[in-house]
Design a protein around this motif. Sequence first.
Motif, mmCIF file in Angstrom:
data_model
loop_
_atom_site.group_PDB
_atom_site.id
_atom_site.type_symbol
_atom_site.label_atom_id
_atom_site.label_comp_id
_atom_site.label_asym_id
_atom_site.label_seq_id
_atom_site.Cartn_x
_atom_site.Cartn_y
_atom_site.Cartn_z
ATOM 1 N N THR A 110 22.338 5.421 -25.844
ATOM 2 C CA THR A 110 22.200 6.746 -26.454
ATOM 3 C C THR A 110 23.441 7.055 -27.268
ATOM 4 O OG1 THR A 110 20.786 7.547 -24.669
ATOM 5 C CG2 THR A 110 21.938 9.210 -25.983
ATOM 6 N N ALA A 141 24.738 10.220 -29.260
ATOM 7 C CA ALA A 141 24.327 11.615 -29.402
ATOM 8 C C ALA A 141 25.530 12.545 -29.420
ATOM 9 C CB ALA A 141 23.391 12.005 -28.248
ATOM 10 N N ASP A 165 18.742 5.368 -28.855
ATOM 11 C CA ASP A 165 18.351 6.766 -28.995
ATOM 12 C C ASP A 165 19.467 7.488 -29.739
ATOM 13 O OD1 ASP A 165 17.510 9.371 -28.803
ATOM 14 O OD2 ASP A 165 17.777 9.527 -26.635
ATOM 15 N N HIS A 220 20.528 10.733 -31.836
ATOM 16 C CA HIS A 220 20.124 12.097 -32.163
ATOM 17 C C HIS A 220 21.335 13.025 -32.050
ATOM 18 C CE1 HIS A 220 19.887 12.188 -27.721
ATOM 19 N NE2 HIS A 220 20.182 13.472 -27.848
ATOM 20 N N ASP A 244 11.147 3.986 -33.653
ATOM 21 C CA ASP A 244 12.410 4.500 -33.102
ATOM 22 C C ASP A 244 13.164 5.255 -34.199
ATOM 23 O OD1 ASP A 244 14.596 4.976 -31.439
ATOM 24 O OD2 ASP A 244 15.533 3.049 -31.910
ATOM 25 N N ARG A 286 16.873 11.039 -35.118
ATOM 26 C CA ARG A 286 16.392 12.392 -34.873
ATOM 27 C C ARG A 286 17.522 13.408 -34.956
ATOM 28 N NH1 ARG A 286 15.204 13.335 -29.944
ATOM 29 N NH2 ARG A 286 16.095 11.455 -29.004
#
Length: 422
Positions: A319, A321, A355, A357, A381, A384
């Motif tokens: 991740t 983020a 991931d 974002h 994928d 975002r």
Amino acid sequence: MRRIRPPRFRDRWYDVTDFGAVGDDATDCTAAIRTAIETCHRHGGGHVVVPAGNFRTGAIHLLSRVDLHLAAGSRLAFSQDPAAYLPVVATRYEGTECYNYSPFVYAYGQRDIAVTGGGVLDGRADDTHWWDWTGGPPPNESPDKTLLIQMAADGVPVKERVFGAGHYLRPNLLQFNRCTNVLLDGITVKDSPMWNIHPVLCRNVTIRDVVVDSPNGPNNDGIDPESCTDVLIERCTISTGDDCIAFKSGKDADGRRVNVPTRYAVVRDCEMADGNGGVTAGSETSGGIMDIFVRDCTMSSPRLERAIRIKSNPDRGGTIANIDVRRVTVGQAADSVIEIVLNYANVTTGAYPPDVHGISISQLTAAAAPRALNLLGLPDDPLRDIRLYDCRFDAMSEENVIQDVEGLRLDQVWINGTRADN
């Protein structure tokens, strides 16, 4: 920031010349420096002083409560002989744990350590020492890199992943592994075999007023915190042959095994010149990279490819983020000013999609580059929640590249004088 506090040291000073070191650029001072550090540590800590002069040395291993202080005019000139960095030590090589040549300045499991002062740590790597291991005929690191990655994928215990003599995995210039309360202050580092400054699995790290002068070597990242928590990088000047500052968290299977993110880091008031990226997350992202704050930095060079860069792929995962960038001034960049891509190394399929974002960039200005944005998610994928606010990109010669992005918001963004809001 309230949690990040540099260590303090007792007011005791141990001059390495009192232990037999000679700054004549010829005498091997390894044993003298080691004895000074051990004596300082044994007596409760303090400062080990390298005075003005040129001191030849092999591996230096720091111990708890010791500040290695390089006085103005001092230079640690590290040996070009790989044997000077044996026996092997526990380390990470490009995000994978193994035993390998010791980093030139190294600490493992120590507390309250520092390298400070106005002196220079000169790795003395060049095209015939260390850097020549990166390609062409033997010596060549490629077979060892392949072997190490396969060992990790096969679950070979770390203690059995032994390289060093007879192998060609290059060491870092400075690596602090599993340490707490780390300070680098005022020093200049140059010409490392590969990554210059590499804290690994550390907590409470302060790197300030450091100069990284290593623009010519391969994989010569400037400052690479990996799987670290509570990091401050401020007022540093960086010019490298790769990323200037790169946050990392382990690679592929081994990164997932260790599974420790880099989290809570602040970069502020830094200046970046040459490099593949100014401030980067990746490509070793398997443990996750989160809560990174970048403030008031300047970046510019014909050899600075990107200013802000996030790179991963579906083999790496993790991740990435809560990356918050504000008030960055970019003069010239050679590629995209902002790049976020999930196809690093042309890998577009795999079992571990990252991931990515929660990326916010505001008050960034760029004077000249081929393009403002290169944003590449993957069909299954997407990237975002990416927001640019109050940014200006001038003299962009190519169109943005934006694919597989959900929740992209451009607010008061100007490209070549035209508002590009959506």
